[in-house]
Design a protein around this motif. Structure first.
Motif, short mmCIF file in Angstrom:
data_model
loop_
_atom_site.label_atom_id
_atom_site.label_comp_id
_atom_site.label_asym_id
_atom_site.label_seq_id
_atom_site.Cartn_x
_atom_site.Cartn_y
_atom_site.Cartn_z
N GLN A 105 -12.33 17.50 71.21
CA GLN A 105 -12.09 16.79 69.96
C GLN A 105 -10.64 17.00 69.52
OE1 GLN A 105 -14.93 18.40 67.22
NE2 GLN A 105 -14.02 20.43 67.18
N LYS A 106 -10.14 16.02 68.78
CA LYS A 106 -8.80 16.15 68.19
C LYS A 106 -8.97 16.79 66.82
CE LYS A 106 -4.46 13.81 67.24
NZ LYS A 106 -3.74 12.54 67.10
N TYR A 107 -8.17 17.83 66.59
CA TYR A 107 -8.41 18.69 65.42
C TYR A 107 -7.18 18.68 64.52
CZ TYR A 107 -9.59 22.94 62.80
OH TYR A 107 -9.88 23.84 61.82
N ASP A 108 -7.41 18.40 63.24
CA ASP A 108 -6.33 18.42 62.25
C ASP A 108 -6.39 19.76 61.51
OD1 ASP A 108 -4.62 18.11 60.07
OD2 ASP A 108 -4.99 15.96 59.94
N ARG A 109 -5.41 20.61 61.78
CA ARG A 109 -5.44 21.94 61.18
C ARG A 109 -5.23 21.92 59.68
NH1 ARG A 109 -2.40 26.46 64.91
NH2 ARG A 109 -4.08 26.73 66.42
N GLN A 110 -4.43 20.99 59.21
CA GLN A 110 -4.13 20.95 57.77
C GLN A 110 -5.34 20.47 56.98
OE1 GLN A 110 -0.60 18.56 57.39
NE2 GLN A 110 0.75 20.23 58.04
N LYS A 111 -5.99 19.42 57.46
CA LYS A 111 -7.13 18.86 56.74
C LYS A 111 -8.46 19.45 57.20
CE LYS A 111 -4.85 14.39 56.01
NZ LYS A 111 -4.95 12.93 56.24
N THR A 112 -8.38 20.33 58.24
CA THR A 112 -9.58 20.91 58.85
C THR A 112 -10.61 19.83 59.17
OG1 THR A 112 -10.63 21.38 56.70
CG2 THR A 112 -9.22 23.10 57.64
N GLU A 113 -10.13 18.73 59.73
CA GLU A 113 -11.00 17.63 60.15
C GLU A 113 -10.87 17.46 61.65
OE1 GLU A 113 -9.76 14.25 57.97
OE2 GLU A 113 -10.63 14.90 56.07
N GLY A 154 -0.71 16.36 68.28
CA GLY A 154 -1.60 17.18 67.46
C GLY A 154 -2.32 18.22 68.29
N TRP A 155 -3.38 18.79 67.72
CA TRP A 155 -4.16 19.85 68.36
C TRP A 155 -5.43 19.26 68.95
CZ3 TRP A 155 -2.65 24.86 69.02
CH2 TRP A 155 -1.52 25.27 68.32
N TYR A 156 -5.74 19.68 70.20
CA TYR A 156 -6.96 19.26 70.88
C TYR A 156 -7.81 20.51 71.13
CZ TYR A 156 -4.90 14.67 71.46
OH TYR A 156 -4.34 13.42 71.22
N GLN A 157 -9.09 20.41 70.78
CA GLN A 157 -9.98 21.58 70.81
C GLN A 157 -11.11 21.35 71.81
OE1 GLN A 157 -12.94 22.60 67.55
NE2 GLN A 157 -11.34 24.13 67.10
N CYS A 158 -11.28 22.35 72.68
CA CYS A 158 -12.43 22.38 73.59
C CYS A 158 -13.47 23.31 72.96
CB CYS A 158 -12.00 22.88 74.96
SG CYS A 158 -13.36 23.09 76.13
N GLN A 159 -14.70 22.82 72.84
CA GLN A 159 -15.70 23.57 72.07
C GLN A 159 -17.03 23.59 72.83
OE1 GLN A 159 -18.07 22.24 68.24
NE2 GLN A 159 -16.00 22.84 67.64
N VAL A 160 -17.65 24.77 72.87
CA VAL A 160 -19.00 24.91 73.42
C VAL A 160 -19.94 25.22 72.25
CG1 VAL A 160 -20.49 26.15 75.03
CG2 VAL A 160 -18.08 25.78 75.60
N GLN A 161 -20.90 24.33 72.02
CA GLN A 161 -21.82 24.48 70.89
C GLN A 161 -23.04 25.25 71.36
OE1 GLN A 161 -20.80 22.92 67.87
NE2 GLN A 161 -22.34 24.26 66.93
N LEU A 174 -0.54 19.23 71.71
CA LEU A 174 0.22 18.20 72.40
C LEU A 174 1.35 17.74 71.49
CD1 LEU A 174 0.77 16.11 74.63
CD2 LEU A 174 -0.92 14.61 73.53
N GLN A 175 2.59 17.98 71.94
CA GLN A 175 3.76 17.54 71.20
C GLN A 175 4.32 16.29 71.86
OE1 GLN A 175 4.93 18.63 68.42
NE2 GLN A 175 4.64 20.82 68.20
N VAL A 176 4.64 15.30 71.05
CA VAL A 176 5.20 14.04 71.55
C VAL A 176 6.63 13.93 71.07
CG1 VAL A 176 4.97 11.54 71.61
CG2 VAL A 176 2.92 12.97 71.55
N ARG A 177 7.56 13.78 72.01
CA ARG A 177 8.96 13.62 71.62
C ARG A 177 9.12 12.32 70.84
NH1 ARG A 177 9.55 15.37 77.06
NH2 ARG A 177 10.37 17.49 77.22
N ARG A 178 9.72 12.43 69.65
CA ARG A 178 9.88 11.26 68.78
C ARG A 178 11.31 11.21 68.27
NH1 ARG A 178 5.88 14.25 66.91
NH2 ARG A 178 6.88 14.62 64.90
N PRO A 179 11.91 10.04 68.19
CA PRO A 179 13.28 9.94 67.64
C PRO A 179 13.28 10.29 66.16
CG PRO A 179 12.35 7.76 67.99
CD PRO A 179 11.39 8.73 68.61
N PRO A 180 14.41 10.72 65.64
CA PRO A 180 14.48 11.12 64.22
C PRO A 180 14.24 9.94 63.28
CG PRO A 180 16.38 11.91 65.46
CD PRO A 180 15.69 10.93 66.33
N ILE A 181 13.60 10.25 62.17
CA ILE A 181 13.42 9.29 61.07
C ILE A 181 13.77 10.01 59.78
CG2 ILE A 181 11.79 7.83 59.81
CD1 ILE A 181 10.20 7.51 62.36
#
Length: 413
Positions: A105-113, A154-161, A174-181
């Motif tokens: 799953q893709k995990y949002d650390r800030q929103k904990t979603e 973002g962050w990708y999480q491997c989880q065993v339930q 996973l970091q994606v190189r992005r031009p400055p804005i």
């Protein structure tokens, strides 16, 4: 363990058999029979207690052995850095998890979603850029992403339930190189009064983290010294009017061409009045322009005075203001058909909220008309009649010409 249990059981059976034989061969001894029965019951009880303890110990060993087979994550891919449009494989190796769901799953650390992407060997997300492979030999689940976009970072999480309240997980970024804005919270323009401090701020998004530098228009020297300043905040301790103008915030991180924002610094200062020609002469009945240059911000109110009386547009005067820039204004007063009383000192005065300044221009009488503005015409009284400029000049010069010719003649004699 089984050997110990079997030995104890055989010992108990042999003892019971011996006791019964002794019991049967001594039927004539009732007291002895009763003692033997009590001893037999005691020994049977002790054997049963030993057997029960041994079984309990065996059960505990079996339980511990099963506990060691709890699912574990033995490997997770380390941080990955990719360019937009690239491809990445994220591996997750698990042990003893055949009977449990394994989820990417893709995990949002800030929103904990989190957004589930796959479960076991099946893909949940409907996106052709995502795929999942399972290697049974290594129990590895590989999440593959191709044509990587900025939103994939973002962050990708491997989880065993394991249960509703129990799970194990591991994460990879996973970091994606992005031009400055340039961020919206950066300074766009700023106004400061002369002598105050000013702070220009510039922030940028992108990966790797962009480096911020400041420059001035035409590579002019910065108030901090030098032509380049590095850092998010350019602070000017004491602003001078010479510091006004355009500043460039430049963000660079080696991806793309970088980003730039123009930041306008306006400096408020009191008017400064300069007079290019403090004394001007003109003949009677001709026009003359008197001029002042005014430098100020905010733009000042400008008036002309003569003999402490404010002048206005009428048949005698025409006042004009020409703003060449936000801070510069040229002001001119034309004295129309000059009369004797109009000779003297004129004052141009400029004032804004920070102060005022003034300049003086003297208009004096001449015999010969000055061109410009008196070119190609002459005026008589309030009614104007046109005449060739050569005739005007000849008429004005006639007395001087006659005097000069007379001096030449007398010299020859």
């Amino acid at each position: 363990m089984s050997f110990i249990i079997l030995f104890e059981c055989r010992h108990a059976i042999h003892f019971i058999h011996f006791s019964f034989v002794q019991f049967n061969s001594n039927e004539t001894k009732p007291q002895y029979k009763r003692d033997l029965c009590c001893e037999l019951n005691l020994n049977i009880t002790m054997v049963l207690i030993k057997i029960t303890s041994l079984f309990a110990l065996l059960l505990s060993f079996i339980t511990v052995g099963l506990g060691q087979r709890t699912p574990t994550i033995s490997h997770i891919t380390q941080e990955q850095i990719r360019d937009i449009g690239g491809q990445v494989d994220l591996d997750c190796s698990v042990h003893y998890a055949k009977e449990y769901p394994v989820i990417w799953q893709k995990y949002d650390r800030q929103k904990t979603e989190s957004v589930p992407l796959s479960t076991n060997a099946g893909l949940i997300v409907k996106d052709s850029r995502f795929s999942l492979r399972y290697d049974e030999a290594t129990a590895t689940y590989t999440l593959s992403i191709k044509d990587i976009q900025e939103i994939d970072a973002g962050w990708y999480q491997c989880q065993v339930q394991i249960s509703v309240a129990n799970k194990i997980s591991a994460e990879v970024e996973l970091q994606v190189r992005r031009p400055p804005i340039i961020s919206d919270n950066s300074t766009r323009s700023i106004v400061a009064s002369e002598g105050e401090s000013a702070q220009l701020e510039c922030y940028s998004g992108g990966f790797p983290v962009p480096k911020i530098s400041w420059r001035r228009e035409n590579n002019a020297i910065l108030p901090t010294g030098g032509s380049i300043y590095r850092g998010n905040i350019l602070k000017i301790a004491h602003v001078h009017k010479e510091d006004r103008g355009t500043y460039y915030c430049v963000a660079e991180n080696g991806v793309g061409k970088g980003a730039r924002r123009n930041v306008n610094l306006e400096v408020e200062f009191a008017p400064i009045v300069t007079v290019p020609r403090p004394r001007l002469g003109q003949a009677l009945q001709y026009d003359m322009d008197l001029e002042c240059h005014v430098e100020a911000y905010p733009p000042p109110a400008i008036i002309w005075l003569k003999d402490e009386i404010q002048l206005s547009n009428n048949q005698h005067y025409k006042i004009s203001h020409f703003a060449t820039a936000d801070e510069f204004t040229d002001t001119t007063i034309r004295v129309i058909t000059i009369e004797k009383r109009q000779y003297g000192m004129f004052t141009c005065k400029a004032q804004n909220k920070l102060g005022s300044d003034e300049g003086k221009v003297e208009l004096f009488e001449t015999i010969i008309p000055v061109c410009p503005p008196a070119c190609g015409q002459t005026r008589y009284g309030r009614g104007a009649s046109l005449a060739p400029s050569s005739a005007v000049v000849a008429t004005a010069l006639a007395p001087y010409a006659a005097y000069t010719l007379q001096r030449i003649a007398s010299t020859r004699h």
